[in-house]
Design a protein around this motif. Sequence first.
Motif, PDB file in Angstrom:
ATOM      1  N   ALA A 118     -22.571 -28.971 -14.456  1.00  0.00           N
ATOM      2  CA  ALA A 118     -23.097 -27.836 -13.696  1.00  0.00           C
ATOM      3  C   ALA A 118     -23.021 -26.541 -14.498  1.00  0.00           C
ATOM      4  O   ALA A 118     -23.954 -25.722 -14.464  1.00  0.00           O
ATOM      5  CB  ALA A 118     -22.329 -27.689 -12.381  1.00  0.00           C
ATOM      6  N   ARG A 119     -21.936 -26.343 -15.248  1.00  0.00           N
ATOM      7  CA  ARG A 119     -21.798 -25.098 -16.008  1.00  0.00           C
ATOM      8  C   ARG A 119     -22.811 -25.023 -17.150  1.00  0.00           C
ATOM      9  O   ARG A 119     -23.330 -23.951 -17.464  1.00  0.00           O
ATOM     10  CB  ARG A 119     -20.365 -24.957 -16.557  1.00  0.00           C
TER      11      ARG A 119
ATOM     12  N   LEU B 105     -23.486 -24.392 -27.534  1.00  0.00           N
ATOM     13  CA  LEU B 105     -22.641 -25.583 -27.550  1.00  0.00           C
ATOM     14  C   LEU B 105     -21.759 -25.579 -26.310  1.00  0.00           C
ATOM     15  O   LEU B 105     -21.236 -24.526 -25.913  1.00  0.00           O
ATOM     16  CB  LEU B 105     -21.753 -25.603 -28.797  1.00  0.00           C
ATOM     17  N   HIS B 106     -21.604 -26.752 -25.688  1.00  0.00           N
ATOM     18  CA  HIS B 106     -20.755 -26.848 -24.496  1.00  0.00           C
ATOM     19  C   HIS B 106     -19.927 -28.119 -24.544  1.00  0.00           C
ATOM     20  O   HIS B 106     -20.454 -29.215 -24.772  1.00  0.00           O
ATOM     21  CB  HIS B 106     -21.618 -26.849 -23.226  1.00  0.00           C
TER      22      HIS B 106
ATOM     23  N   ASP C 180     -14.994 -23.267 -23.146  1.00  0.00           N
ATOM     24  CA  ASP C 180     -15.822 -24.466 -23.136  1.00  0.00           C
ATOM     25  C   ASP C 180     -17.241 -24.230 -23.646  1.00  0.00           C
ATOM     26  O   ASP C 180     -18.058 -25.149 -23.670  1.00  0.00           O
ATOM     27  CB  ASP C 180     -15.864 -25.084 -21.731  1.00  0.00           C
ATOM     28  N   PHE C 181     -17.549 -22.980 -24.050  1.00  0.00           N
ATOM     29  CA  PHE C 181     -18.846 -22.654 -24.638  1.00  0.00           C
ATOM     30  C   PHE C 181     -18.642 -22.005 -26.001  1.00  0.00           C
ATOM     31  O   PHE C 181     -17.663 -21.293 -26.224  1.00  0.00           O
ATOM     32  CB  PHE C 181     -19.635 -21.677 -23.761  1.00  0.00           C
TER      33      PHE C 181
ATOM     34  N   SER D 298     -17.455 -16.985 -28.554  1.00  0.00           N
ATOM     35  CA  SER D 298     -17.321 -17.637 -27.256  1.00  0.00           C
ATOM     36  C   SER D 298     -17.675 -16.646 -26.161  1.00  0.00           C
ATOM     37  O   SER D 298     -17.043 -15.591 -26.051  1.00  0.00           O
ATOM     38  CB  SER D 298     -15.889 -18.137 -27.058  1.00  0.00           C
ATOM     39  N   PRO D 299     -18.685 -16.947 -25.338  1.00  0.00           N
ATOM     40  CA  PRO D 299     -19.033 -16.062 -24.230  1.00  0.00           C
ATOM     41  C   PRO D 299     -17.968 -16.164 -23.145  1.00  0.00           C
ATOM     42  O   PRO D 299     -17.321 -17.206 -22.993  1.00  0.00           O
ATOM     43  CB  PRO D 299     -20.378 -16.616 -23.743  1.00  0.00           C
ATOM     44  N   ILE D 300     -17.809 -15.101 -22.383  1.00  0.00           N
ATOM     45  CA  ILE D 300     -16.770 -15.104 -21.351  1.00  0.00           C
ATOM     46  C   ILE D 300     -17.252 -15.729 -20.049  1.00  0.00           C
ATOM     47  O   ILE D 300     -16.454 -15.922 -19.130  1.00  0.00           O
ATOM     48  CB  ILE D 300     -16.233 -13.682 -21.091  1.00  0.00           C
TER      49      ILE D 300
END
Length: 199
Positions: free
Chosen positions: A18-19, A75-76, A87-88, A161-163
């Motif tokens: 989902a994310r 990337l995930h 996680d990203f 890494s995005p928040i």
Amino acid sequence: MTDSRARTPDRAGADLPARFEEALLSLRAAARPRGLVLDEVPAPRGLAPFAAALTAETTETQAGTPLASGRFVVLHDPGGQAAWDGDFRLVIMARARVDAEVGTDPVLGAAAWSWLSEALDHQGAGHRALVGTVTRVLSETFGGLELTDACAHAEVRASWSPISPDLGPHLAAWYELLHVAAGHEPEQATALLLTGLSR
């Protein structure tokens, strides 16, 4: 069967986390920039369980070559990775032709890196663990024994890494980086608003 580890945005489906799907939808919702041609491309494999990638190049060219071009990779890993601190992870590249004189300027590296950091700040793209490199390449073309042309390229490669899974501001920052690298003002990356037309 399609390998779910390397999905591109147009293949988002129920089998995606989902994310990750939320992140892909945020890319779709981001305003398209002026002066750039975008394309979805196969994502790199082996870096994360799920990935997506875009390329872009300026419509403005010099001697038939775009002033700037680049790649944007998402990337995930649902389980997260310690090196990412999340996680990203976003991985970008931007390459632009610059004058040969500029290419030998010792401050070019710091200046090119500031194009990225300022674009992230300008777009409000919250991030952490930003790392990268700036590379300069001087190319010389010879006709016979004589130098006929010389040009330089600056290339920015970075990851962060995005928040949050809202990646729209990060995509907009990459658009801005490409335009600034091409010698345009940051505002050139702002989408052109057309009144009276639906999206």
